[in-house]
Write an enzyme that holds these catalytic residues in place. Structure first.
Site, PDB file in Angstrom:
ATOM      1  N   GLU A 443       0.833  -1.213   0.000  1.00 51.42           N
ATOM      2  CA  GLU A 443       0.000   0.000   0.000  1.00 51.42           C
ATOM      3  C   GLU A 443       0.867   1.263   0.000  1.00 51.42           C
ATOM      4  O   GLU A 443       0.533   2.257   0.650  1.00 51.42           O
ATOM      5  CB  GLU A 443      -0.925  -0.030   1.225  1.00 51.42           C
TER       6      GLU A 443
HETATM    7  C1  LIG Z   1       1.979  -9.666   0.204  1.00 53.04           C
HETATM    8  C2  LIG Z   1       1.777  -8.533  -0.721  1.00 53.04           C
HETATM    9  C3  LIG Z   1       0.492  -8.121  -1.034  1.00 53.04           C
HETATM   10  C4  LIG Z   1       0.289  -7.079  -1.946  1.00 53.04           C
HETATM   11  N1  LIG Z   1      -0.988  -6.732  -2.309  1.00 53.04           N
HETATM   12  C5  LIG Z   1      -1.153  -5.900  -3.375  1.00 53.04           C
HETATM   13  C6  LIG Z   1      -2.444  -5.702  -3.955  1.00 53.04           C
HETATM   14  O1  LIG Z   1      -3.458  -6.225  -3.466  1.00 53.04           O
HETATM   15  N2  LIG Z   1      -2.545  -4.927  -5.063  1.00 53.04           N
HETATM   16  C7  LIG Z   1      -1.453  -4.323  -5.628  1.00 53.04           C
HETATM   17  O2  LIG Z   1      -1.601  -3.650  -6.634  1.00 53.04           O
HETATM   18  N3  LIG Z   1      -0.215  -4.464  -5.093  1.00 53.04           N
HETATM   19  C8  LIG Z   1      -0.039  -5.243  -3.991  1.00 53.04           C
HETATM   20  N4  LIG Z   1       1.203  -5.427  -3.443  1.00 53.04           N
HETATM   21  C9  LIG Z   1       2.328  -4.688  -4.028  1.00 53.04           C
HETATM   22  C10 LIG Z   1       2.874  -3.624  -3.086  1.00 53.04           C
HETATM   23  O3  LIG Z   1       1.974  -2.570  -2.945  1.00 53.04           O
HETATM   24  C11 LIG Z   1       4.247  -3.203  -3.654  1.00 53.04           C
HETATM   25  O4  LIG Z   1       5.120  -4.278  -3.412  1.00 53.04           O
HETATM   26  C12 LIG Z   1       4.773  -1.934  -3.031  1.00 53.04           C
HETATM   27  O5  LIG Z   1       3.976  -0.848  -3.397  1.00 53.04           O
HETATM   28  C13 LIG Z   1       6.212  -1.651  -3.442  1.00 53.04           C
HETATM   29  O6  LIG Z   1       6.423  -1.833  -4.816  1.00 53.04           O
HETATM   30  P1  LIG Z   1       7.614  -2.763  -5.334  1.00 53.04           P
HETATM   31  O7  LIG Z   1       7.529  -4.035  -4.595  1.00 53.04           O
HETATM   32  O8  LIG Z   1       7.575  -2.803  -6.794  1.00 53.04           O
HETATM   33  O9  LIG Z   1       8.930  -2.014  -4.841  1.00 53.04           O
HETATM   34  P2  LIG Z   1       9.699  -0.877  -5.664  1.00 53.04           P
HETATM   35  O10 LIG Z   1       8.734   0.126  -6.135  1.00 53.04           O
HETATM   36  O11 LIG Z   1      10.589  -1.519  -6.637  1.00 53.04           O
HETATM   37  O12 LIG Z   1      10.583  -0.231  -4.495  1.00 53.04           O
HETATM   38  C14 LIG Z   1      11.794  -0.838  -4.008  1.00 53.04           C
HETATM   39  C15 LIG Z   1      12.361   0.048  -2.901  1.00 53.04           C
HETATM   40  O13 LIG Z   1      12.683   1.337  -3.436  1.00 53.04           O
HETATM   41  C16 LIG Z   1      12.070   2.347  -2.646  1.00 53.04           C
HETATM   42  N5  LIG Z   1      11.706   3.481  -3.483  1.00 53.04           N
HETATM   43  C17 LIG Z   1      11.056   3.479  -4.663  1.00 53.04           C
HETATM   44  N6  LIG Z   1      10.873   4.731  -5.100  1.00 53.04           N
HETATM   45  C18 LIG Z   1      11.419   5.547  -4.168  1.00 53.04           C
HETATM   46  C19 LIG Z   1      11.560   6.966  -4.035  1.00 53.04           C
HETATM   47  N7  LIG Z   1      11.061   7.809  -4.950  1.00 53.04           N
HETATM   48  N8  LIG Z   1      12.187   7.446  -2.943  1.00 53.04           N
HETATM   49  C20 LIG Z   1      12.668   6.608  -2.008  1.00 53.04           C
HETATM   50  N9  LIG Z   1      12.575   5.278  -2.080  1.00 53.04           N
HETATM   51  C21 LIG Z   1      11.961   4.759  -3.147  1.00 53.04           C
HETATM   52  C22 LIG Z   1      10.852   1.680  -2.041  1.00 53.04           C
HETATM   53  O14 LIG Z   1      10.398   2.359  -0.867  1.00 53.04           O
HETATM   54  C23 LIG Z   1      11.382   0.291  -1.752  1.00 53.04           C
HETATM   55  O15 LIG Z   1      12.069   0.286  -0.524  1.00 53.04           O
HETATM   56  C24 LIG Z   1       1.413  -6.416  -2.504  1.00 53.04           C
HETATM   57  C25 LIG Z   1       2.702  -6.821  -2.154  1.00 53.04           C
HETATM   58  C26 LIG Z   1       2.892  -7.865  -1.296  1.00 53.04           C
HETATM   59  C27 LIG Z   1       4.300  -8.297  -0.998  1.00 53.04           C
END
Ligand SMILES: Cc1cc2nc3c(=O)[nH]c(=O)nc-3n(C[C@H](O)[C@H](O)[C@H](O)COP(=O)(O)OP(=O)(O)OC[C@H]3O[C@@H](n4cnc5c(N)ncnc54)[C@H](O)[C@@H]3O)c2cc1C
Length: 603
Positions: A443
């Site tokens: 989220e």
């Molecule tokens: C169990 C689980 C359930 C989920 N449920 C849903 C769901 O129902 N629907 C859905 O759509 N998604 C869902 N998600 C996805 C979740 O919302 C994302 O994993 C989350 O938003 C982070 O995206 P990412 O994993 O691609 O990380 P990335 O976006 O690749 O980020 C990697 C790291 O970089 C950091 N980062 C990125 N941009 C910046 C910035 N500008 N400044 C500083 N730091 C930054 C992030 O904070 C993080 O630490 C779920 C994930 C999990 C694991």
């Protein structure tokens, strides 16, 4: 086996003694007749459902996880989940705070908030199946066409169908502007949607007869980036004009994620293979429409950690009273036993009180926000509605990130109280730690929340919203300034308020010269702001407790131990948790260079 006793007494304290919820609600025509007895009775019934039906499935659900049938793409939730969901629907629980127009009971959001806290304490994984439906309901309610509302809202209200949010793709999570899922317009006004979504919570399961997916995708002529994203409603089963279910749509679960926690919730890779969807809201304005669901979900995620903090605390407290190890440093406390119960040791109390202070502070904040939502939605005065909305917007990233960081810390502290047994599955503590971890990630990660708070909600409007919250603090501080008994709370609260004002001004100036200063400061800044908010609520809770204690003493009666405990916890909060802000502010002032001038260190 873990235990859970729903904290009804503390909920009543927060709702009726701290926040005066019924007075606030009665000012809203929708809730003009609400009374404390009704709220308490609903929560008492809800507590039975949570503790007796959902809680017993937590440990087993974690062990069993979900099963995908690769031939049919159907997913089975752990044993008992489906039956518990049927009971949830039969009891009318999904409809508590939904609109009567769609079959809802129209009760205040704050009642649903407390009910969901209990569900989250009982079983976060199970609670996510119905939990996401509330956000889908809100998004459709705000942006759906009359046909979409008529077809889908009654079913989401009754719980016959559940909802999902489909944003994330393999190459895009935080940066939704990168998403690739395509939506092709059809001659009949529908769209054919093709692409892949990952990590979709409750994306497929056997609890409900249909699943309403809210999917972000791009139209063929969409501009690049986040300005070219549209929102679509894609049902698992097509819905005929009479509301009956048709064939399966081209959206299915291609795989389940194997993950650290919330094993009972199906986290699905969703394949969209020319799935038929309808547009929600305006073309290319999908992110704004989806934000209705995301904001609801952000408050919901804070509530997940609030629930976990409470249940972890309860279990650690019971264990600490029972487990005997070593003698107290200041002399034997339990002479009849071979050793003293570990609760005599100061550091065990520190761990317990950390979780208690974070749970009860979090409850006060979460209920306050839910009451603001009630005002934002139903207050007759436009100005009050706008002010409530502004405060909710400011507090949402704090609820999401501060409560979930605190929740994980609390779960770990409570696990530590169990020593080695905290690492063993059957005690339940290691599950709370694993389950709590995801709340800091999904989220919008907590980093993203902190950027939202400092960059958009605070500096983005020159601190205007923060000043509004600051005025609440100032009014309370001024009213209590002459009350000597409150000095131990009022002085540090006033001091922190001034320091936050000064720090925010400094950051505003630095950010004008170098935008990276915001990114370097934001996570620590959110914690400082979180403590200001918690300090305000803990001081108010101390004041209510002190007044009750003084009243009892004046009548030569023993004060209720509930109020004594509240006051002691407030003292612990101000002495042991809030002072963290000093080192946080020092860290913030160290600036961005120490982070960014590090290419050699990170080569
Ligand atoms: C169990 C689980 C359930 C989920 N449920 C849903 C769901 O129902 N629907 C859905 O759509 N998604 C869902 N998600 C996805 C979740 O919302 C994302 O994993 C989350 O938003 C982070 O995206 P990412 O994993 O691609 O990380 P990335 O976006 O690749 O980020 C990697 C790291 O970089 C950091 N980062 C990125 N941009 C910046 C910035 N500008 N400044 C500083 N730091 C930054 C992030 O904070 C993080 O630490 C779920 C994930 C999990 C694991």
């Amino acid at each position: 086996m873990p235990v859970y006793n729903p904290p009804l007494r503390d909920m009543q304290f927060v709702l009726h003694e701290l926040l005066g919820a019924t007075d606030t609600l009665r000012a809203l025509p929708r809730h003009a007749d609400i009374d404390a007895d009704t709220i308490n009775a609903v929560l008492e019934e809800g507590s039975k459902f949570a503790a007796e039906v959902v809680f017993p499935l937590n440990l087993s659900g974690d062990q069993q996880g979900c099963q995908l049938d690769r031939a049919t793409h159907e997913v089975k939730a752990p044993q008992g989940f489906r039956q518990a969901y049927a009971q949830y629907v039969a009891g009318g629980w999904p409809s508590l705070s939904c609109e009567p127009e769609y079959g809802g009971q129209g009760l205040p959001f704050v009642v649903n908030q407390c009910f969901y806290e209990m569900l989250n304490s009982s079983n976060q994984a199970w609670t996510m199946y119905p939990g996401l439906s509330h956000g889908a309901y809100e998004a459709l309610h705000a942006h759906g066409t009359p046909e979409q509302k008529a077809t889908y809202l009654p079913q989401l209200t009754s719980g016959e169908w559940t909802g999902t949010m489909c944003l994330t793709e393999p190459h895009c999570g935080t940066d939704l502007g990168l998403l690739r899922t395509k939506a092709e317009p059809q001659a009949d006004g529908t769209y054919r949607i093709t692409g892949q979504k990952i990590f979709i919570s409750a994306g497929e399961h056997d609890l409900a007869s249909n699943i309403v997916h809210l999917v972000l995708a791009r139209l063929p002529d969409a501009p690049p980036g986040s300005k070219g994203i549209s929102l679509f409603l894609v049902p698992k089963f097509h819905v005929h004009a009479d509301g009956s279910l048709g064939e399966r749509n081209g959206i299915y679960c291609g795989g389940l994620e194997h993950k650290m926690g919330i094993h009972g919730n199906a986290t699905c890779q969703m394949v969209l293979d020319g799935a038929v969807g309808t547009l929600v809201g305006q073309p290319n304005k999908g992110l704004a429409a989806m934000f209705v669901m995301m904001n609801a979900a952000r408050l919901g995620v804070g509530n997940q950690s609030l629930g976990l903090t409470e249940v972890a605390f309860q279990n650690a407290l019971a264990y600490a009273k029972d487990r005997v190890q070593m003698r107290s440093l200041s002399g034997v406390k339990a002479p009849g036993k071979p050793a003293d119960p570990i609760i005599v040791h100061p550091d065990v109390r520190r761990m317990l009180l950390t979780a208690k202070a974070y749970a009860e502070g979090g409850r006060a904040l979460a209920c306050y926000c839910a009451l603001l939502l009630d005002q934002e939605t139903h207050h007759p005065d436009e100005v009050v509605r706008a002010e409530a909305a502004e405060l909710v917007a400011l507090l949402t990233p704090i609820v999401k990130a501060f409560l979930t960081d605190n929740g994980f810390q609390s779960a770990v502290e409570c696990q530590q109280v169990f020593g080695g047994h905290g690492y063993i599955h059957e005690w339940g503590m290691e599950q709370f730690v694993r389950d709590a971890r995801i709340n800091m990630i999904y989220e919008g990660t907590n980093t993203v929340q902190s950027l939202d708070l400092l960059g958009r909600k605070v500096l983005g409007n020159q601190g205007a919203s923060l000043k509004k919250f600051g005025r609440l603090v100032e009014t309370f501080v001024r009213a209590e300034m002459g009350n000597e008994a409150m000095a131990e709370f009022i002085q540090p609260l006033a001091d922190l308020g001034q320091k936050v004002t000064q720090l925010t001004g400094e950051l505003g100036m630095k950010a004008m010269r170098n935008a990276d200063e915001v990114g370097a400061a934001s996570v620590d800044y959110l914690r400082v702001a979180g403590h200001l908010v918690f300090g305000y609520f803990w001081a108010r809770m101390a004041q209510v407790a002190q007044a009750q204690i003084a009243q009892a003493e004046a009548a030569a009666q023993r004060p209720d131990s509930f109020y004594l405990g509240k006051l002691q916890t407030a003292r612990f909060y101000f002495a042991r948790l809030m002072p963290e802000t000093s080192s946080l502010m020092r860290r913030i002032r160290s600036g961005s260079e120490v982070l960014l001038d590090t290419d050699a260190a990170l080569a």
